[in-house]
Design a protein around this motif. Structure first.
Motif, PDB file in Angstrom:
ATOM      1  N   GLY A   5       0.775  -1.227   0.000  1.00 51.65           N
ATOM      2  CA  GLY A   5       0.000   0.000   0.000  1.00 51.65           C
ATOM      3  C   GLY A   5       0.800   1.267   0.000  1.00 51.65           C
ATOM      4  O   GLY A   5       0.239   2.353  -0.039  1.00 51.65           O
ATOM      5  N   THR A   6       2.124   1.164   0.058  1.00 53.17           N
ATOM      6  CA  THR A   6       2.955   2.366   0.037  1.00 53.17           C
ATOM      7  C   THR A   6       3.216   2.790  -1.393  1.00 53.17           C
ATOM      8  O   THR A   6       3.128   1.992  -2.326  1.00 53.17           O
ATOM      9  CB  THR A   6       4.285   2.117   0.748  1.00 53.17           C
ATOM     10  OG1 THR A   6       4.959   1.035   0.101  1.00 53.17           O
ATOM     11  CG2 THR A   6       4.062   1.779   2.205  1.00 53.17           C
ATOM     12  N   ALA A   7       3.581   4.063  -1.553  1.00 53.13           N
ATOM     13  CA  ALA A   7       3.812   4.593  -2.885  1.00 53.13           C
ATOM     14  C   ALA A   7       5.059   3.971  -3.495  1.00 53.13           C
ATOM     15  O   ALA A   7       6.079   3.796  -2.829  1.00 53.13           O
ATOM     16  CB  ALA A   7       3.969   6.105  -2.831  1.00 53.13           C
ATOM     17  N   ASP A   8       4.975   3.613  -4.768  1.00 52.72           N
ATOM     18  CA  ASP A   8       6.121   3.064  -5.491  1.00 52.72           C
ATOM     19  C   ASP A   8       6.950   4.226  -6.026  1.00 52.72           C
ATOM     20  O   ASP A   8       6.863   4.589  -7.195  1.00 52.72           O
ATOM     21  CB  ASP A   8       5.636   2.170  -6.626  1.00 52.72           C
ATOM     22  CG  ASP A   8       6.803   1.572  -7.416  1.00 52.72           C
ATOM     23  OD1 ASP A   8       7.944   1.672  -6.939  1.00 52.72           O
ATOM     24  OD2 ASP A   8       6.543   1.014  -8.488  1.00 52.72           O
ATOM     25  N   THR A   9       7.765   4.801  -5.132  1.00 52.73           N
ATOM     26  CA  THR A   9       8.550   5.963  -5.540  1.00 52.73           C
ATOM     27  C   THR A   9       9.611   5.607  -6.548  1.00 52.73           C
ATOM     28  O   THR A   9      10.027   6.449  -7.336  1.00 52.73           O
ATOM     29  CB  THR A   9       9.198   6.608  -4.305  1.00 52.73           C
ATOM     30  OG1 THR A   9       9.968   5.622  -3.620  1.00 52.73           O
ATOM     31  CG2 THR A   9       8.146   7.173  -3.376  1.00 52.73           C
ATOM     32  N   ALA A  10      10.067   4.359  -6.545  1.00 54.10           N
ATOM     33  CA  ALA A  10      11.095   3.965  -7.509  1.00 54.10           C
ATOM     34  C   ALA A  10      10.556   4.026  -8.927  1.00 54.10           C
ATOM     35  O   ALA A  10      11.201   4.544  -9.836  1.00 54.10           O
ATOM     36  CB  ALA A  10      11.588   2.556  -7.194  1.00 54.10           C
ATOM     37  N   GLY A  11       9.324   3.476  -9.105  1.00 53.20           N
ATOM     38  CA  GLY A  11       8.746   3.517 -10.440  1.00 53.20           C
ATOM     39  C   GLY A  11       8.497   4.931 -10.904  1.00 53.20           C
ATOM     40  O   GLY A  11       8.735   5.272 -12.050  1.00 53.20           O
ATOM     41  N   ARG A  12       8.015   5.782  -9.989  1.00 53.74           N
ATOM     42  CA  ARG A  12       7.764   7.162 -10.380  1.00 53.74           C
ATOM     43  C   ARG A  12       9.075   7.899 -10.645  1.00 53.74           C
ATOM     44  O   ARG A  12       9.144   8.770 -11.512  1.00 53.74           O
ATOM     45  CB  ARG A  12       6.951   7.886  -9.295  1.00 53.74           C
ATOM     46  CG  ARG A  12       6.439   9.246  -9.761  1.00 53.74           C
ATOM     47  CD  ARG A  12       5.333   9.743  -8.853  1.00 53.74           C
ATOM     48  NE  ARG A  12       5.821  10.086  -7.540  1.00 53.74           N
ATOM     49  CZ  ARG A  12       6.199  11.333  -7.199  1.00 53.74           C
ATOM     50  NH1 ARG A  12       6.140  12.300  -8.101  1.00 53.74           N
ATOM     51  NH2 ARG A  12       6.608  11.597  -5.982  1.00 53.74           N
ATOM     52  N   ALA A  47       5.344   7.915 -19.390  1.00 52.32           N
ATOM     53  CA  ALA A  47       4.275   6.939 -19.173  1.00 52.32           C
ATOM     54  C   ALA A  47       4.689   5.559 -19.665  1.00 52.32           C
ATOM     55  O   ALA A  47       4.376   4.539 -19.036  1.00 52.32           O
ATOM     56  CB  ALA A  47       3.005   7.394 -19.889  1.00 52.32           C
ATOM     57  N   ALA A  48       5.419   5.524 -20.789  1.00 56.26           N
ATOM     58  CA  ALA A  48       5.902   4.239 -21.300  1.00 56.26           C
ATOM     59  C   ALA A  48       6.881   3.596 -20.320  1.00 56.26           C
ATOM     60  O   ALA A  48       6.838   2.384 -20.077  1.00 56.26           O
ATOM     61  CB  ALA A  48       6.566   4.437 -22.666  1.00 56.26           C
ATOM     62  N   VAL A  49       7.763   4.389 -19.757  1.00 54.75           N
ATOM     63  CA  VAL A  49       8.734   3.862 -18.796  1.00 54.75           C
ATOM     64  C   VAL A  49       8.025   3.400 -17.521  1.00 54.75           C
ATOM     65  O   VAL A  49       8.395   2.363 -16.942  1.00 54.75           O
ATOM     66  CB  VAL A  49       9.807   4.924 -18.486  1.00 54.75           C
ATOM     67  CG1 VAL A  49      10.697   4.491 -17.328  1.00 54.75           C
ATOM     68  CG2 VAL A  49      10.657   5.188 -19.724  1.00 54.75           C
ATOM     69  N   ALA A  50       7.005   4.133 -17.075  1.00 59.68           N
ATOM     70  CA  ALA A  50       6.254   3.715 -15.897  1.00 59.68           C
ATOM     71  C   ALA A  50       5.579   2.370 -16.143  1.00 59.68           C
ATOM     72  O   ALA A  50       5.541   1.492 -15.254  1.00 59.68           O
ATOM     73  CB  ALA A  50       5.219   4.777 -15.535  1.00 59.68           C
TER      74      ALA A  50
END
Length: 546
Positions: free
Chosen positions: A120-127, A373-376
């Protein structure tokens, strides 16, 4: 450190801190700026085409024609009173990359439910990977490279500030928008016009509260941009300069690769000056990869907008409209030049639209957001922690932008004669203009490595400088187009010089006090200036006082 089971992988197995997420895009922009500028960061000034910085720049506008260098030259003069001029130039050039990268990253959508880990935590790595991807794409592309090689640093200030202006327009608020528009305001009329193409649609479409709210948002944005544009808007409206419709054909976008003019524009290229191209960018391999990257970024931008209709970022629709409008302007000059020629005949104020390629800047921002967006998506579906490697893609598809486009950008010191002549003229309290000869806008000095640059005399003196502001542009199939001078005084002096007779009397009648002859062919003009007093002469410069 291993990731917990079911947790989305993160950079190096660790979730980045919030401070890293904030500063990483700007740091990447700094790295890209240093890599792109390369030898231009050495001692001296970077002089190429329209990029003219001089030691000891003076305050005020001292030329005729449209106020293209207002207020950018005045800002440079103020900063150069604090720091050496060459340091000011390098800070501005590197700052373009930092501001562009950080701004594009700031437009990447905030954390959403789909971007959260199993706990449930934010995926800061992906962002973070997505933000860095947007930063890299926007700070390393053919548009920025070509405009930099053409020397249009002031326009690129507006390009770098465009994401921030779009973000501010989407959020609303006059003060917020005014602060975000400062880079474009410093850049001048071209920077502000390009910014307006994106900002005004974003301001209109950010709200769904009816046409009254949209009209109010549009009026606030127009008023804010008009106020910030007063330094160039007022002299432009008062100017007696004229725009030659021949400039439409001269400055129309052109193919710089195998996919024609439209393919070049979609790949963020297509500038009219072949010398502004990045080495090798027109090869089949490079052009194909660039066009494929455009397709991927465009598709993912559209998919993201459609899939998140309820929660879409408020800038998305307006930015898409602005990007489409910019492409239409660019294509009009290339495929329907008669329309622009007719408009310029009605009012010279349509002249800035003749260089249509520069209006694809909003499209570049769309592609940067789409690439993010593609990289995300890759981060979530395929690559995980390795998604950050996609940050290198924009650099790899245009590698020859590095190191000053393989030496096309460099640095040089002005000879002592330039500083001496500048001091003589600027200390003289007597009125009168300075004419610079030979009659031509651009020079290729040996001390500048033979790089073509706009005559530095146009920036160096605290008095009116009369120069040949006409432009001759070669055509791909042969032949040339001459775009007539904008300034009436320049046209009159040009006619006198072309006449071949003595110059002294005619120059004096036009209020000329000094004549500066640059280059080796000084004797040819000495004979045409009877009675003029030599004030300075060396192997590079001859200064005559009437």
């Amino acid at each position: 450190m291993a990731c917990s089971e079911g947790m989305s992988p993160s950079l190096y197995g660790m979730r980045p801190s919030s401070s890293f997420v904030r500063i990483a895009p700007a740091a990447l922009g700094l790295v890209l700026g240093l890599l792109a500028l390369g030898p231009a960061l050495g001692p001296g000034f970077t002089l190429r085409y329209d990029m003219v910085f001089v030691p000891g720049p003076v305050w005020g506008s001292h030329g005729g024609g449209f106020p293209r260098a207002v207020p950018s030259d005045q800002v440079v003069a103020l900063l150069s009173a604090i720091l050496p001029g060459q340091i000011v130039q390098k800070v501005l050039l590197v700052g373009i990359f930092v501001l562009a990268a950080a701004g594009a990253a700031a437009l990447v959508p905030a954390d959403r439910t789909a971007d959260r880990t199993a706990d449930g935590t934010a995926d800061t790595a992906g962002r973070t990977a997505a933000r860095l991807a947007a930063a890299a794409f926007y700070a390393w592309n053919a548009y920025l490279a070509q405009r930099l090689l053409l020397g249009q640093w002031a326009l690129l200030l507006g390009f770098a500030g465009l994401p921030w202006a779009v973000r501010a327009a989407a959020r609303g608020g006059v003060l917020r928008l005014a602060a975000a528009l400062l880079p474009a305001a410093v850049g001048g009329f071209q920077a502000m016009l390009v910014t307006a193409v994106a900002v005004l649609p974003v301001a209109v479409w950010r709200t769904a509260d009816g046409w009254r709210a949209r009209a109010r948002a549009l009026a606030e944005s127009v008023a804010t941009m008009a106020v910030l544009g007063l330094p160039w808007l007022v002299p432009a409206l008062r100017s007696d300069a004229v725009a030659d419709p021949a400039g439409v054909a001269a400055f129309a976008p052109r193919a710089d690769g195998p996919f024609g003019t439209l393919g070049s524009l979609l790949s963020l290229g297509g500038i009219w000056n072949a010398e502004a191209g990045v080495p090798g960018q027109g090869s089949w391999g490079t052009a194909t990869v660039r066009l494929a990257l455009t397709a991927v970024a465009l598709v993912t931008f559209v998919r993201q907008a459609r899939s998140r209709l309820e929660e879409r970022e408020p800038y998305a629709r307006g930015l898409a409209v602005g990007a489409a409008a910019g492409l239409v302007v660019a294509c009009t000059g290339a495929f329907a030049p008669g329309v622009l020629q007719w408009l310029m005949g009605v009012w010279p104020g349509f002249g800035p639209f003749r260089d249509g390629q520069l209006y694809i800047a909003p499209f570049a921002l769309v592609l940067a957001v789409g690439f993010a967006a593609a990289v995300a998506w890759l981060d979530r579906a395929v690559l995980g922690r390795f998604a950050v490697a996609a940050v290198a893609v924009p650099v790899l598809v245009l590698p020859t932008f590095a190191l000053g486009a393989f030496g096309r950008l460099g640095s040089a010191e002005y000879p002592d004669g330039w500083r001496a002549v500048q001091a003589i003229v600027n200390r003289d309290p007597a009125p009168g203009a300075l004419v610079t000869l030979p009659w031509g806008a651009y020079r290729a000095f040996g001390w500048n490595g033979g790089r073509v640059v706009l005559d530095p005399a146009t920036k160096a003196f605290a008095r009116r400088v009369v120069w040949d502001d006409a432009l001759v542009v070669g055509l791909p199939g042969g032949g040339r187009i001459r775009v007539a001078s904008e300034d009436p005084l320049n046209r009159r002096i040009g006619a006198v010089v072309a006449g071949g007779g003595p110059l002294t009397t005619a120059f004096a009648a036009e209020g000329v006090r000094y004549v500066l002859v640059e280059g080796q062919n000084q004797n040819a003009f000495l004979s045409r200036l009877p009675g003029a007093i030599p004030v300075w002469r060396d192997g590079e410069l001859l200064l005559m006082r009437l």
